[in-house]
Scaffold this motif. Structure first.
Motif, short mmCIF file in Angstrom:
data_model
loop_
_atom_site.label_atom_id
_atom_site.label_comp_id
_atom_site.label_asym_id
_atom_site.label_seq_id
_atom_site.Cartn_x
_atom_site.Cartn_y
_atom_site.Cartn_z
N LEU A 1 69.38 29.81 67.32
CA LEU A 1 68.12 30.30 66.76
C LEU A 1 66.96 29.39 67.15
CD1 LEU A 1 69.29 31.36 63.18
CD2 LEU A 1 68.90 32.83 65.18
N GLY A 2 67.23 28.10 67.21
CA GLY A 2 66.21 27.14 67.64
C GLY A 2 65.78 27.40 69.07
N ALA A 3 66.73 27.77 69.92
CA ALA A 3 66.39 28.08 71.31
C ALA A 3 65.54 29.34 71.39
CB ALA A 3 67.67 28.25 72.12
N LEU A 4 65.85 30.32 70.55
CA LEU A 4 65.04 31.53 70.50
C LEU A 4 63.61 31.21 70.04
CD1 LEU A 4 67.34 34.31 68.97
CD2 LEU A 4 66.39 34.22 71.29
N LEU A 5 63.50 30.35 69.05
CA LEU A 5 62.18 29.96 68.57
C LEU A 5 61.42 29.20 69.65
CD1 LEU A 5 60.12 29.89 66.32
CD2 LEU A 5 61.30 27.90 65.36
N SER A 6 62.11 28.40 70.42
CA SER A 6 61.47 27.69 71.53
C SER A 6 60.89 28.67 72.55
CB SER A 6 62.47 26.76 72.23
OG SER A 6 62.86 25.71 71.37
N CYS A 7 61.59 29.79 72.77
CA CYS A 7 61.08 30.82 73.68
C CYS A 7 59.78 31.39 73.14
CB CYS A 7 62.11 31.94 73.84
SG CYS A 7 63.61 31.46 74.73
N ALA A 8 59.74 31.64 71.82
CA ALA A 8 58.52 32.17 71.21
C ALA A 8 57.38 31.16 71.33
CB ALA A 8 58.78 32.50 69.74
N SER B 1 60.49 39.73 64.74
CA SER B 1 61.60 39.78 63.77
C SER B 1 62.10 38.39 63.41
CB SER B 1 62.75 40.62 64.33
OG SER B 1 62.35 41.96 64.52
N LEU B 2 62.27 37.54 64.41
CA LEU B 2 62.73 36.17 64.17
C LEU B 2 61.71 35.38 63.37
CD1 LEU B 2 64.67 33.77 64.69
CD2 LEU B 2 63.36 33.33 66.79
N VAL B 3 60.46 35.39 63.81
CA VAL B 3 59.43 34.61 63.14
C VAL B 3 59.21 35.09 61.71
CG1 VAL B 3 56.99 33.98 63.18
CG2 VAL B 3 58.30 34.01 65.31
N ALA B 4 59.21 36.41 61.51
CA ALA B 4 59.01 36.96 60.17
C ALA B 4 60.13 36.53 59.23
CB ALA B 4 58.93 38.48 60.24
N ALA B 5 61.37 36.58 59.72
CA ALA B 5 62.50 36.19 58.89
C ALA B 5 62.43 34.71 58.52
CB ALA B 5 63.81 36.48 59.63
N LEU B 6 62.00 33.88 59.44
CA LEU B 6 61.89 32.45 59.16
C LEU B 6 60.75 32.17 58.19
CD1 LEU B 6 62.51 30.99 62.73
CD2 LEU B 6 64.08 30.96 60.79
N LEU B 7 59.65 32.89 58.32
CA LEU B 7 58.52 32.70 57.40
C LEU B 7 58.91 33.11 55.97
CD1 LEU B 7 55.47 33.96 59.48
CD2 LEU B 7 55.83 31.65 58.63
N LEU C 1 68.12 26.95 58.40
CA LEU C 1 66.88 27.66 58.69
C LEU C 1 65.63 26.91 58.25
CD1 LEU C 1 67.82 31.37 57.79
CD2 LEU C 1 67.97 30.19 60.00
N CYS C 2 65.77 25.99 57.32
CA CYS C 2 64.59 25.28 56.80
C CYS C 2 63.81 24.52 57.88
CB CYS C 2 65.00 24.34 55.67
SG CYS C 2 65.45 25.22 54.15
N PRO C 3 64.46 23.77 58.76
CA PRO C 3 63.70 23.08 59.82
C PRO C 3 63.01 24.06 60.76
CG PRO C 3 65.88 22.11 59.58
CD PRO C 3 65.89 23.37 58.79
N LEU C 4 63.64 25.22 60.99
CA LEU C 4 63.03 26.22 61.86
C LEU C 4 61.80 26.83 61.19
CD1 LEU C 4 66.22 28.02 63.22
CD2 LEU C 4 64.95 26.13 64.24
N ARG C 5 61.89 27.06 59.89
CA ARG C 5 60.73 27.58 59.17
C ARG C 5 59.57 26.57 59.22
NH1 ARG C 5 58.34 27.59 53.99
NH2 ARG C 5 57.40 29.62 53.49
N ALA C 6 59.89 25.30 59.11
CA ALA C 6 58.85 24.26 59.20
C ALA C 6 58.18 24.29 60.57
CB ALA C 6 59.45 22.89 58.93
N ARG C 7 58.94 24.53 61.62
CA ARG C 7 58.37 24.63 62.96
C ARG C 7 57.41 25.82 63.07
NH1 ARG C 7 63.18 24.47 67.24
NH2 ARG C 7 61.54 25.48 68.51
N VAL C 8 57.81 26.94 62.46
CA VAL C 8 56.94 28.13 62.49
C VAL C 8 55.63 27.85 61.78
CG1 VAL C 8 56.68 30.50 61.68
CG2 VAL C 8 58.83 29.78 62.71
N LEU C 9 55.70 27.20 60.63
CA LEU C 9 54.49 26.89 59.87
C LEU C 9 53.56 25.96 60.65
CD1 LEU C 9 55.98 26.45 56.29
CD2 LEU C 9 54.65 28.38 57.18
N ARG C 10 54.15 25.00 61.37
CA ARG C 10 53.32 24.13 62.21
C ARG C 10 52.68 24.93 63.34
NH1 ARG C 10 57.71 20.49 61.43
NH2 ARG C 10 58.59 21.01 63.48
N GLY C 11 53.41 25.88 63.87
CA GLY C 11 52.86 26.72 64.93
C GLY C 11 51.70 27.57 64.44
#
Length: 213
Positions: A59-66, A107-113, A123-133
């Motif tokens: 999932l982290g790799a997918l978020l990196s693509c975004a 879909s990925l970003v919405a689910a993490l938010l 998922l918590c560290p990934l959500r933190a990355r989205v919020l920083r983004g």
């Protein structure tokens, strides 16, 4: 035994990511497992784990693509190539909405938010990355908006467009929205300034009336 080259590994990794992204769009993040991703492309779960040590890493790799997609589209702004003045916002929005590829990340970003849990999880560290983004995106738009305070509203507006497109509620070709959005936000600022001027004028008139003997 066939030898696997670095190119083979990269191609397999790309297939796994594409499979995961498609399944998340179809089913939602919480309904997709590593086994599902593997099955969709005829691989074993163990083979997927050979490229990603955990579901969180996948999932982290997918978020990196975004993140990379957004960064590439905002690069002209970050490098100072978007220009200044009223056309800078339009160019930035055009670069961001070019094509429809960004919608695949919704879909990925919405689910993490929306993710919430009582204790730390994968998922918590990934959500933190989205919020920083999101904060970085607001800061980027604040540079080209006449009123920086509108940056948060514009980010929400863009997210609504991407979400509607991802759910097939909006037509393809989101880049066509760039001009309309730029005009809307420039017009909003002009209207706000005019209203502020009217209020200031009314205050001044009131002050003169009160000061008149």
């Amino acid at each position: 035994m066939a030898r696997h080259t670095r190119e083979d590994a990269a191609a397999t990794r790309a297939r796994i990511l594409a499979s995961a992204q498609q399944l998340i769009r179809e089913r939602g993040l919480h309904c997709v497992t590593v086994a599902d991703v593997a099955r969709a492309i005829g691989m074993t779960r163990g083979a997927v784990y050979g490229h990603f040590r955990s579901r969180a890493e996948l999932l982290g790799a997918l978020l990196s693509c975004a993140e990379a997609d957004f960064a590439a589209r905002l690069a002209p702004l970050a490098q100072g190539d978007a220009g200044t003045g009223p056309h800078a916002l339009e160019k930035t929005l055009s670069d961001l909405l070019r094509g429809d590829e960004l919608a695949r990340h919704v879909s990925l970003v919405a689910a993490l938010l929306q993710h919430k849990c009582g204790e730390a999880c994968e998922l918590c560290p990934l959500r933190a990355r989205v919020l920083r983004g999101v904060e970085s995106l607001r800061a980027a738009f604040a540079v080209v908006l006449p009123a920086p305070g509108l940056a948060g509203l514009l980010v929400a507006h863009l997210w609504g467009l991407l979400g509607a497109h991802a759910m097939q509620l909006a037509p393809s070709g989101l880049s066509g929205s760039a001009v309309a959005l730029a005009r809307l936000y420039r017009g909003h600022v002009a209207l706000s300034a005019a209203q502020l001027g009217c209020r200031s004028g009314a205050t001044s008139s009131a002050a003169r009336v009160r000061d008149t003997p």
